[in-house]
Design a protein around this motif. Structure first.
Motif, short mmCIF file in Angstrom:
data_model
loop_
_atom_site.label_atom_id
_atom_site.label_comp_id
_atom_site.label_asym_id
_atom_site.label_seq_id
_atom_site.Cartn_x
_atom_site.Cartn_y
_atom_site.Cartn_z
N PRO A 134 26.66 45.28 52.45
CA PRO A 134 26.02 45.30 51.09
C PRO A 134 26.89 44.68 50.20
CG PRO A 134 26.84 47.33 51.94
CD PRO A 134 27.12 46.32 52.97
N LEU A 135 26.14 44.45 49.15
CA LEU A 135 26.99 44.00 47.67
C LEU A 135 26.88 45.35 46.46
CD1 LEU A 135 27.69 41.28 46.34
CD2 LEU A 135 25.54 41.19 45.55
N VAL A 136 28.07 45.18 46.06
CA VAL A 136 28.05 46.17 44.77
C VAL A 136 27.05 45.59 43.70
CG1 VAL A 136 29.63 47.00 42.91
CG2 VAL A 136 30.44 46.87 45.40
N SER A 137 26.44 46.35 43.16
CA SER A 137 25.40 46.00 42.08
C SER A 137 25.26 46.94 40.99
CB SER A 137 24.05 45.82 42.86
OG SER A 137 22.80 45.38 42.09
N THR A 138 25.25 46.15 39.88
CA THR A 138 25.13 46.55 38.58
C THR A 138 24.60 45.74 37.56
OG1 THR A 138 26.30 48.14 36.86
CG2 THR A 138 27.73 46.18 37.73
N SER A 139 24.08 46.22 36.50
CA SER A 139 23.27 45.12 35.70
C SER A 139 24.21 44.51 34.99
CB SER A 139 22.34 46.32 34.73
OG SER A 139 23.20 47.11 33.97
N ALA A 173 38.48 43.67 43.61
CA ALA A 173 37.17 43.05 42.99
C ALA A 173 36.27 44.19 42.30
CB ALA A 173 36.41 42.64 44.07
N ILE A 174 36.25 45.38 43.02
CA ILE A 174 35.43 46.28 42.16
C ILE A 174 36.30 46.65 40.47
CG2 ILE A 174 34.68 48.88 42.16
CD1 ILE A 174 34.74 48.40 45.11
N THR A 175 37.34 46.99 40.82
CA THR A 175 38.10 47.04 39.58
C THR A 175 37.69 46.05 38.41
OG1 THR A 175 39.87 48.36 40.79
CG2 THR A 175 40.46 47.75 38.45
N LYS A 176 37.91 44.88 38.75
CA LYS A 176 37.50 43.71 38.14
C LYS A 176 36.05 43.83 37.45
CE LYS A 176 37.22 38.51 38.25
NZ LYS A 176 37.73 37.20 39.09
N LEU A 177 35.12 44.22 38.13
CA LEU A 177 33.72 44.24 37.93
C LEU A 177 33.59 45.29 36.75
CD1 LEU A 177 30.67 43.96 40.00
CD2 LEU A 177 30.94 45.98 38.49
N LEU A 178 34.42 46.40 37.06
CA LEU A 178 34.32 47.57 36.17
C LEU A 178 34.97 47.14 34.94
CD1 LEU A 178 35.29 50.53 38.50
CD2 LEU A 178 32.80 50.13 37.32
#
Length: 185
Positions: free
Chosen positions: A130-135, A38-43
């Protein structure tokens, strides 16, 4: 893309989805911090290099403890952090061993925030973490400021849009090094 209430987005996040949601200042993109896919997808959506690291937002400090090395903070440093939370202040803190490099990037620290925003509070309480958060933007672009911008910029890229309103802040959170107290942004 589904628009969902904070309580309904839990399943999307737990199944590896990337969601957009309102924060104190701008819309954010987030996912499960324990799911590297999921983090890879977000990036990839953001076109952001993993080396930069990401922020975790939480509804309370306890949710951050599996990710950060609280033992490296003095009582004074911890009190400085707690004096700003919940709120629009992100702190750089030491990480626990074994944390995914996708979260901390090329650093031995992690950016974390306990948010006062009701939507983030609700999502994190539903998740129990927590939740990963980026703009919510592609690298180099301005962050999305409205529901309509999310739909225009991220149609087909994200899995859900969480209903809610932006907070009162007009700029991204202040970033502070928890150990030195130095303001970094």
């Amino acid at each position: 893309m589904l628009e969902q209430a904070p309580a309904e987005v839990k399943q999307v996040i737990e199944s590896g989805g990337v969601v957009a949601y309102p924060t104190e200042a701008v819309y954010g993109l987030g996912c499960d911090p324990d799911n590297d896919a999921a983090i890879t997808k977000l990036l990839a959506i953001k076109k952001r290099p993993w080396e930069k690291g990401l922020i975790l937002v939480a509804s309370d400090y306890q949710q951050l403890l599996p990710y950060i090395d609280d033992s490296q903070l003095t009582e004074e440093q911890r009190e400085r952090v707690f004096s700003k939370w919940p709120g629009p202040f992100t702190f750089i803190v030491p990480i626990k061993p074994g944390i995914s490099n996708l979260l901390c990037g090329s650093f031995n620290s992690l950016a974390v925030r306990v948010s006062a925003h009701p939507t983030i509070q609700a999502i994190c309480q539903q998740l129990g973490k927590p939740l990963v958060s980026t703009s919510a933007n592609h690298s180099g672009e301005e962050p999305a400021m409205s529901h309509e911008e999310i739909l225009a910029k991220f149609e087909g890229e994200i899995d859900a849009l969480v209903a809610g309103s932006l907070g009162e802040q007009r700029k991204p959170s202040t970033i502070i090094d928890a150990i030195s107290g130095k303001v970094l942004r």
